[in-house]
Design a protein around this motif. Structure first.
Motif, PDB file in Angstrom:
ATOM      1  N   LEU A  16       0.828  -1.209   0.000  1.00  0.00           N
ATOM      2  CA  LEU A  16       0.000   0.000   0.000  1.00  0.00           C
ATOM      3  C   LEU A  16       0.862   1.258   0.000  1.00  0.00           C
ATOM      4  O   LEU A  16       0.586   2.218  -0.731  1.00  0.00           O
ATOM      5  CB  LEU A  16      -0.938  -0.001   1.205  1.00  0.00           C
ATOM      6  N   GLU A  17       1.926   1.254   0.800  1.00  0.00           N
ATOM      7  CA  GLU A  17       2.826   2.410   0.834  1.00  0.00           C
ATOM      8  C   GLU A  17       3.441   2.644  -0.544  1.00  0.00           C
ATOM      9  O   GLU A  17       3.496   3.783  -1.021  1.00  0.00           O
ATOM     10  CB  GLU A  17       3.930   2.194   1.862  1.00  0.00           C
ATOM     11  N   ARG A  18       3.883   1.571  -1.185  1.00  0.00           N
ATOM     12  CA  ARG A  18       4.496   1.701  -2.512  1.00  0.00           C
ATOM     13  C   ARG A  18       3.479   2.133  -3.559  1.00  0.00           C
ATOM     14  O   ARG A  18       3.794   2.911  -4.456  1.00  0.00           O
ATOM     15  CB  ARG A  18       5.200   0.417  -2.900  1.00  0.00           C
ATOM     16  N   ALA A  19       2.251   1.637  -3.442  1.00  0.00           N
ATOM     17  CA  ALA A  19       1.200   2.042  -4.379  1.00  0.00           C
ATOM     18  C   ALA A  19       0.889   3.533  -4.229  1.00  0.00           C
ATOM     19  O   ALA A  19       0.691   4.237  -5.233  1.00  0.00           O
ATOM     20  CB  ALA A  19      -0.061   1.211  -4.150  1.00  0.00           C
ATOM     21  N   LEU A  20       0.852   4.013  -3.005  1.00  0.00           N
ATOM     22  CA  LEU A  20       0.596   5.433  -2.763  1.00  0.00           C
ATOM     23  C   LEU A  20       1.689   6.290  -3.385  1.00  0.00           C
ATOM     24  O   LEU A  20       1.413   7.261  -4.102  1.00  0.00           O
ATOM     25  CB  LEU A  20       0.487   5.715  -1.263  1.00  0.00           C
ATOM     26  N   VAL A  21       2.936   5.910  -3.146  1.00  0.00           N
ATOM     27  CA  VAL A  21       4.053   6.663  -3.728  1.00  0.00           C
ATOM     28  C   VAL A  21       4.013   6.557  -5.253  1.00  0.00           C
ATOM     29  O   VAL A  21       4.299   7.520  -5.960  1.00  0.00           O
ATOM     30  CB  VAL A  21       5.404   6.169  -3.150  1.00  0.00           C
ATOM     31  N   PRO A  46      11.424   1.557   3.809  1.00  0.00           N
ATOM     32  CA  PRO A  46      12.487   2.523   3.519  1.00  0.00           C
ATOM     33  C   PRO A  46      12.472   3.031   2.077  1.00  0.00           C
ATOM     34  O   PRO A  46      12.718   4.213   1.841  1.00  0.00           O
ATOM     35  CB  PRO A  46      13.772   1.746   3.813  1.00  0.00           C
ATOM     36  N   ALA A  47      12.157   2.169   1.126  1.00  0.00           N
ATOM     37  CA  ALA A  47      12.123   2.595  -0.275  1.00  0.00           C
ATOM     38  C   ALA A  47      11.012   3.614  -0.498  1.00  0.00           C
ATOM     39  O   ALA A  47      11.229   4.660  -1.121  1.00  0.00           O
ATOM     40  CB  ALA A  47      11.935   1.386  -1.194  1.00  0.00           C
ATOM     41  N   ALA A  48       9.820   3.333  -0.002  1.00  0.00           N
ATOM     42  CA  ALA A  48       8.697   4.266  -0.148  1.00  0.00           C
ATOM     43  C   ALA A  48       9.009   5.589   0.541  1.00  0.00           C
ATOM     44  O   ALA A  48       8.701   6.662   0.018  1.00  0.00           O
ATOM     45  CB  ALA A  48       7.422   3.654   0.416  1.00  0.00           C
ATOM     46  N   VAL A  51      11.549   7.605  -1.620  1.00  0.00           N
ATOM     47  CA  VAL A  51      10.901   8.144  -2.826  1.00  0.00           C
ATOM     48  C   VAL A  51       9.943   9.267  -2.448  1.00  0.00           C
ATOM     49  O   VAL A  51       9.900  10.309  -3.121  1.00  0.00           O
ATOM     50  CB  VAL A  51      10.190   7.025  -3.612  1.00  0.00           C
ATOM     51  N   PHE A  52       9.205   9.103  -1.383  1.00  0.00           N
ATOM     52  CA  PHE A  52       8.300  10.160  -0.927  1.00  0.00           C
ATOM     53  C   PHE A  52       9.073  11.439  -0.612  1.00  0.00           C
ATOM     54  O   PHE A  52       8.659  12.535  -0.992  1.00  0.00           O
ATOM     55  CB  PHE A  52       7.511   9.704   0.298  1.00  0.00           C
ATOM     56  N   GLU A  53      10.194  11.303   0.077  1.00  0.00           N
ATOM     57  CA  GLU A  53      11.001  12.474   0.416  1.00  0.00           C
ATOM     58  C   GLU A  53      11.507  13.191  -0.837  1.00  0.00           C
ATOM     59  O   GLU A  53      11.494  14.421  -0.907  1.00  0.00           O
ATOM     60  CB  GLU A  53      12.165  12.064   1.310  1.00  0.00           C
ATOM     61  N   VAL A  54      11.929  12.418  -1.841  1.00  0.00           N
ATOM     62  CA  VAL A  54      12.386  13.026  -3.092  1.00  0.00           C
ATOM     63  C   VAL A  54      11.218  13.734  -3.773  1.00  0.00           C
ATOM     64  O   VAL A  54      11.367  14.863  -4.254  1.00  0.00           O
ATOM     65  CB  VAL A  54      13.021  11.972  -4.025  1.00  0.00           C
ATOM     66  N   CYS A  55      10.052  13.097  -3.801  1.00  0.00           N
ATOM     67  CA  CYS A  55       8.876  13.718  -4.421  1.00  0.00           C
ATOM     68  C   CYS A  55       8.498  15.018  -3.718  1.00  0.00           C
ATOM     69  O   CYS A  55       8.176  16.013  -4.371  1.00  0.00           O
ATOM     70  CB  CYS A  55       7.697  12.754  -4.412  1.00  0.00           C
ATOM     71  N   GLN A  56       8.549  15.018  -2.401  1.00  0.00           N
ATOM     72  CA  GLN A  56       8.259  16.240  -1.640  1.00  0.00           C
ATOM     73  C   GLN A  56       9.226  17.358  -2.011  1.00  0.00           C
ATOM     74  O   GLN A  56       8.824  18.499  -2.210  1.00  0.00           O
ATOM     75  CB  GLN A  56       8.361  15.980  -0.141  1.00  0.00           C
ATOM     76  N   THR A  57      10.510  17.017  -2.084  1.00  0.00           N
ATOM     77  CA  THR A  57      11.532  18.010  -2.413  1.00  0.00           C
ATOM     78  C   THR A  57      11.319  18.554  -3.819  1.00  0.00           C
ATOM     79  O   THR A  57      11.358  19.768  -4.039  1.00  0.00           O
ATOM     80  CB  THR A  57      12.937  17.395  -2.282  1.00  0.00           C
ATOM     81  N   LEU A  58      11.099  17.664  -4.773  1.00  0.00           N
ATOM     82  CA  LEU A  58      10.882  18.097  -6.158  1.00  0.00           C
ATOM     83  C   LEU A  58       9.638  18.964  -6.263  1.00  0.00           C
ATOM     84  O   LEU A  58       9.647  19.998  -6.943  1.00  0.00           O
ATOM     85  CB  LEU A  58      10.764  16.882  -7.083  1.00  0.00           C
ATOM     86  N   LYS A  79      21.518   6.724  -3.580  1.00  0.00           N
ATOM     87  CA  LYS A  79      20.479   5.973  -2.881  1.00  0.00           C
ATOM     88  C   LYS A  79      19.640   5.079  -3.795  1.00  0.00           C
ATOM     89  O   LYS A  79      18.807   4.317  -3.302  1.00  0.00           O
ATOM     90  CB  LYS A  79      19.551   6.936  -2.140  1.00  0.00           C
ATOM     91  N   LEU A  80      19.854   5.153  -5.101  1.00  0.00           N
ATOM     92  CA  LEU A  80      19.017   4.371  -6.013  1.00  0.00           C
ATOM     93  C   LEU A  80      19.122   2.879  -5.723  1.00  0.00           C
ATOM     94  O   LEU A  80      18.112   2.176  -5.663  1.00  0.00           O
ATOM     95  CB  LEU A  80      19.368   4.660  -7.472  1.00  0.00           C
ATOM     96  N   GLU A  81      20.328   2.395  -5.511  1.00  0.00           N
ATOM     97  CA  GLU A  81      20.499   0.968  -5.231  1.00  0.00           C
ATOM     98  C   GLU A  81      19.966   0.587  -3.852  1.00  0.00           C
ATOM     99  O   GLU A  81      19.579  -0.553  -3.636  1.00  0.00           O
ATOM    100  CB  GLU A  81      21.963   0.560  -5.384  1.00  0.00           C
ATOM    101  N   LEU A  82      19.913   1.552  -2.940  1.00  0.00           N
ATOM    102  CA  LEU A  82      19.364   1.274  -1.613  1.00  0.00           C
ATOM    103  C   LEU A  82      17.877   0.932  -1.661  1.00  0.00           C
ATOM    104  O   LEU A  82      17.382   0.190  -0.804  1.00  0.00           O
ATOM    105  CB  LEU A  82      19.586   2.457  -0.670  1.00  0.00           C
ATOM    106  N   ILE A  83      17.171   1.480  -2.639  1.00  0.00           N
ATOM    107  CA  ILE A  83      15.744   1.173  -2.742  1.00  0.00           C
ATOM    108  C   ILE A  83      15.489  -0.049  -3.613  1.00  0.00           C
ATOM    109  O   ILE A  83      14.351  -0.472  -3.766  1.00  0.00           O
ATOM    110  CB  ILE A  83      14.926   2.373  -3.258  1.00  0.00           C
ATOM    111  N   GLY A  84      16.541  -0.598  -4.206  1.00  0.00           N
ATOM    112  CA  GLY A  84      16.366  -1.769  -5.059  1.00  0.00           C
ATOM    113  C   GLY A  84      16.548  -1.467  -6.527  1.00  0.00           C
ATOM    114  O   GLY A  84      16.219  -2.288  -7.385  1.00  0.00           O
TER     115      GLY A  84
END
Length: 92
Positions: A16-21, A46-48, A51-58, A79-84
């Motif tokens: 659900l968290e990933r779907a929201l992001v 952590p991945a969601a 990504v959420f933090e990056v979206c907020q910043t952008l 951090k890209l590899e950290l999220i998979g």
């Protein structure tokens, strides 16, 4: 939005968290509507969260929050590899 439950684990659902992001990556209007009601602490995955933090910043910088832009920001910050990797963004 996070409510602390005394002595209990907070509910969480990675899918659900990933779907929201993922919605935020596809629809800027959703990001602008929902982001003010959320914080990165609301995301247990952590991945969601990243990504959420990056979206907020952008969004705060009036920049597009899409898969390519988020991937570039995460890649530059190491951090890209950290999220998979990029595939995780695609599956969100």
């Amino acid at each position: 939005m996070t409510a602390k439950l005394e002595g209990k684990q907070e509910p969480q659902c990675v899918e659900l968290e990933r779907a929201l992001v993922g919605c935020f990556l596809c629809d800027r209007e959703q990001l602008e509507t929902l982001a003010p009601t959320l914080s990165s602490d609301d995301f247990h995955d952590p991945a969601a969260r990243m990504v959420f933090e990056v979206c907020q910043t952008l969004n705060a910088q009036s920049k597009l929050c899409d898969i390519r832009t988020v991937a570039d920001v995460l890649r530059v910050s190491g951090k890209l590899e950290l999220i998979g990797g990029g595939q995780t963004l695609v599956y969100m």
